[in-house]
Design a protein around this motif. Structure first.
Motif: not given
Length: 218
Positions: A71, A79, A101
């Motif tokens: 991430s 995401r 995220r």
């Protein structure tokens, strides 16, 4: 019958040591304590974590050590979602590898709870060899990847050592599977992936494949 590996993954105590001790040590064992597998792993993660507004799915994420790393380069609405079947592993993931995220969901890799063509990148790293009936999971990885997206797998592979008589039989008793040289790449291609690249290092294989882009489809 539940395998030794499955029982371990659902054990809360094992989940506590898995992230920092077991998984890193196990990865190094793929190259007999050397660095070849570690280097290949680092290069693949750097590619998958490249900057961009992308969606990533980490299948059989365990305690989330890959999920959080993947991430780090995401931007915008990017995401990274980690899924795992073990509540103990997911609890550890939330506790130690959460992020702005990052999200975690309990799910079965054989029936990923997302629609077709959902993610830009779909990965299953250092986990497929412990999943019962693993080849249908490959089909699921491809199914949820977007056209033009990518699928990445790091798992075991048969070598001169692991191909010795009896080795695969013994390891299978623990729930650990050693894949044939072409099992993963053949299944990816059969599921519709293209540009399948396989790198074998030590006792492991890194496979990166792309799905045809929409303009490539008939």
């Amino acid at each position: 019958m539940t395998s030794l590996a499955q029982r371990a993954m659902n054990n809360r105590l094992f989940s506590e040591v898995y992230e920092r001790l077991w998984r890193p040590a196990f990865t190094r064992l793929f190259s007999f304590g050397g660095s070849s597998t570690e280097v290949a792993d680092r290069e693949l993660v750097a590619h998958l974590a490249r900057p961009g507004e992308r969606s990533i799915l980490d299948v059989a994420c365990g305690p989330g050590n890959y999920t959080r790393r993947l991430s780090t380069g995401l931007t915008g609405d990017g995401r990274c979602v980690g899924i795992d079947f073990s509540p103990a592993m997911l609890a550890k993931a939330v506790a130690t590898n959460s992020g702005e995220r990052v999200a975690y969901i309990r799910a079965d890799a054989h029936s990923i709870p997302f629609g077709d063509n959902t993610f830009d990148s779909v990965v299953c790293l250092a986990a497929l060899y412990l999943i019962p009936d693993p080849l249908p999971v490959i089909d699921e990885l491809v199914r949820v990847a977007k056209p033009g997206g990518e699928v990445a797998v790091f798992t075991s592979v048969v070598t001169n050592l692991t191909g010795l008589p009896g080795v695969r039989t013994v390891t299978a008793l623990t729930g650990y599977r050693i894949f044939g040289r072409t099992e993963i790449v053949d299944r990816l291609r059969a599921a519709g992936a293209v540009d399948v690249e396989q790198t074998i290092t030590g006792q492991g294989q890194f496979v990166l494949a792309r799905l045809p882009a929409e303009e490539d489809c008939p």
